[in-house]
Write a protein that holds these residues in place. Sequence first.
Motif, mmCIF file in Angstrom:
data_model
loop_
_atom_site.group_PDB
_atom_site.id
_atom_site.type_symbol
_atom_site.label_atom_id
_atom_site.label_comp_id
_atom_site.label_asym_id
_atom_site.label_seq_id
_atom_site.Cartn_x
_atom_site.Cartn_y
_atom_site.Cartn_z
ATOM 1 N N ALA A 197 0.785 -1.244 0.049
ATOM 2 C CA ALA A 197 -0.218 -0.185 -0.085
ATOM 3 C C ALA A 197 0.911 1.286 -0.003
ATOM 4 N N HIS A 198 1.936 1.301 0.873
ATOM 5 C CA HIS A 198 2.556 2.413 1.081
ATOM 6 C C HIS A 198 3.406 2.680 -0.358
ATOM 7 N N ASP A 199 4.157 1.566 -0.763
ATOM 8 C CA ASP A 199 4.883 1.833 -2.200
ATOM 9 C C ASP A 199 4.108 2.276 -3.241
ATOM 10 N N THR A 200 2.862 1.701 -3.559
ATOM 11 C CA THR A 200 1.837 2.090 -4.360
ATOM 12 C C THR A 200 1.590 3.438 -4.469
ATOM 13 N N LEU A 201 1.299 4.078 -3.219
ATOM 14 C CA LEU A 201 0.991 5.442 -2.836
ATOM 15 C C LEU A 201 1.988 6.164 -3.430
ATOM 16 N N ILE A 202 3.259 5.972 -3.132
ATOM 17 C CA ILE A 202 4.539 6.704 -3.526
ATOM 18 C C ILE A 202 4.737 6.597 -4.875
ATOM 19 N N ASP A 203 4.276 5.360 -5.497
ATOM 20 C CA ASP A 203 4.246 5.235 -7.042
ATOM 21 C C ASP A 203 3.395 6.028 -7.833
ATOM 22 N N CYS A 204 2.539 6.269 -7.126
ATOM 23 C CA CYS A 204 1.110 7.295 -7.833
ATOM 24 C C CYS A 204 1.467 8.671 -7.283
ATOM 25 N N GLY A 205 2.563 9.183 -6.812
ATOM 26 C CA GLY A 205 2.759 10.473 -6.561
ATOM 27 C C GLY A 205 2.825 10.962 -4.930
ATOM 28 N N ALA A 206 2.424 10.090 -4.385
ATOM 29 C CA ALA A 206 2.187 10.453 -2.797
ATOM 30 C C ALA A 206 3.569 10.734 -2.266
ATOM 31 N N LEU A 207 3.500 11.974 -1.403
ATOM 32 C CA LEU A 207 4.966 12.294 -0.644
ATOM 33 C C LEU A 207 5.150 11.469 0.553
ATOM 34 N N PRO A 208 6.163 10.908 0.899
ATOM 35 C CA PRO A 208 6.478 10.094 2.196
ATOM 36 C C PRO A 208 5.901 10.711 3.332
ATOM 37 N N GLU A 209 6.168 12.037 3.416
ATOM 38 C CA GLU A 209 5.741 12.781 4.515
ATOM 39 C C GLU A 209 4.383 12.957 4.919
ATOM 40 N N SER A 210 3.443 12.542 3.739
ATOM 41 C CA SER A 210 2.050 12.849 3.634
ATOM 42 C C SER A 210 1.585 11.271 3.957
ATOM 43 N N ILE A 211 2.227 10.234 4.428
ATOM 44 C CA ILE A 211 1.575 8.939 4.893
ATOM 45 C C ILE A 211 2.031 8.594 6.202
ATOM 46 N N ILE A 212 0.802 8.543 6.883
ATOM 47 C CA ILE A 212 1.010 8.301 8.427
ATOM 48 C C ILE A 212 0.525 6.904 8.662
ATOM 49 N N ARG A 213 1.529 6.044 9.574
ATOM 50 C CA ARG A 213 1.179 4.754 9.788
ATOM 51 C C ARG A 213 1.087 4.520 11.319
ATOM 52 N N TRP A 214 -0.253 4.203 11.819
ATOM 53 C CA TRP A 214 -0.315 3.608 13.096
ATOM 54 C C TRP A 214 -0.684 2.189 13.099
ATOM 55 N N ASP A 215 -0.258 1.443 14.317
ATOM 56 C CA ASP A 215 -0.559 0.063 14.580
ATOM 57 C C ASP A 215 -1.594 -0.261 15.714
ATOM 58 N N VAL A 216 -2.136 -1.264 15.147
ATOM 59 C CA VAL A 216 -3.163 -1.513 16.164
ATOM 60 C C VAL A 216 -3.048 -3.064 16.849
ATOM 61 N N PRO A 217 -3.507 -3.795 17.733
ATOM 62 C CA PRO A 217 -3.529 -5.093 18.060
ATOM 63 C C PRO A 217 -3.912 -6.291 17.059
ATOM 64 N N GLY A 218 -5.155 -5.946 16.753
ATOM 65 C CA GLY A 218 -5.539 -6.813 15.914
ATOM 66 C C GLY A 218 -6.671 -6.030 14.814
ATOM 67 N N SER A 219 -7.523 -6.953 14.236
ATOM 68 C CA SER A 219 -8.175 -6.281 12.976
ATOM 69 C C SER A 219 -9.648 -5.805 13.795
ATOM 70 N N PHE A 220 -9.980 -6.582 14.922
ATOM 71 C CA PHE A 220 -11.072 -5.630 15.853
ATOM 72 C C PHE A 220 -10.947 -4.410 16.076
ATOM 73 N N GLU A 221 -9.631 -3.908 16.278
ATOM 74 C CA GLU A 221 -9.244 -2.718 16.826
ATOM 75 C C GLU A 221 -8.773 -1.644 15.386
ATOM 76 N N LEU A 222 -9.264 -2.239 14.507
ATOM 77 C CA LEU A 222 -8.953 -1.354 13.142
ATOM 78 C C LEU A 222 -10.002 -0.028 13.029
ATOM 79 N N THR A 223 -11.112 -0.546 13.361
ATOM 80 C CA THR A 223 -12.330 0.538 13.483
ATOM 81 C C THR A 223 -11.903 1.803 14.451
ATOM 82 N N PHE A 224 -11.663 1.426 15.568
ATOM 83 C CA PHE A 224 -11.104 2.444 16.618
ATOM 84 C C PHE A 224 -9.752 3.153 16.166
#
Length: 161
Positions: free
Chosen positions: A43-70
């Motif tokens: 996902a990150h590499d494709t965003l960059i390939d399509c012109g996104a700036l590295p500093e415009s991509i923010i990543r957060w991690d959560v424990p599991g898929s249940f926590e993705l919504t929050f």
Amino acid sequence: MATSNKNLSVYDKTTIPNANQFRFGIVVSEWNVEITESLAKAAHDTLIDCGALPESIIRWDVPGSFELTFGCKKMIVQEEVDAVIAVGSVIRGETSHFDFVCSASAQGIKDLNVQMDTPVIFCVLTDDTLEQARARSGGKHGNKGTEAAIAAIKMASLGKE
Ligand SMILES: Nc1c(NC[C@H](O)[C@H](O)[C@H](O)CO)[nH]c(=O)[nH]c1=O
Ligand SMILES: CC(=O)[C@@H](O)COP(=O)(O)O
């Protein structure tokens, strides 16, 4: 059309808006990290390939898929992003827990798309086996992270042409 008939990594850049004007969030589940890291990288590499700036991509991690919504909701409220990609991998085990986690994450992400004004992309693999997950995160069927990044760019630009 099943995934087996549509490679997840194929896209035509001439049909995709330039992503340099947008900010993106990527919220990544830590369960099945081999799979989710491959999805997140694609996902990150494709965003960059399509012109996104590295500093415009923010990543957060959560424990599991249940926590993705929050995690996605908090990302939308706290960060000024134009789209969020929810990355997860749910693999069936011995019990019905699989069904509840899949349903909760899908419904939760759908609800965010209804309640919030920022698109949230469903990049959650729901597989019966690790082999199926590997095939869809960089294997014979491509990478769903790539598909999700393209969807994120298109949704971020929706109504802004
Ligand atoms: N078994 C999987 C889970 N389970 C964990 C839940 O997502 C959640 O973190 C827990 O129930 C605490 O709230 N999560 C996945 O993403 N993938 C799985 O295969
Ligand atoms: C998707 C799950 O929660 C699942 O992997 C957990 O495994 P089990 O059903 O054997 O407890």
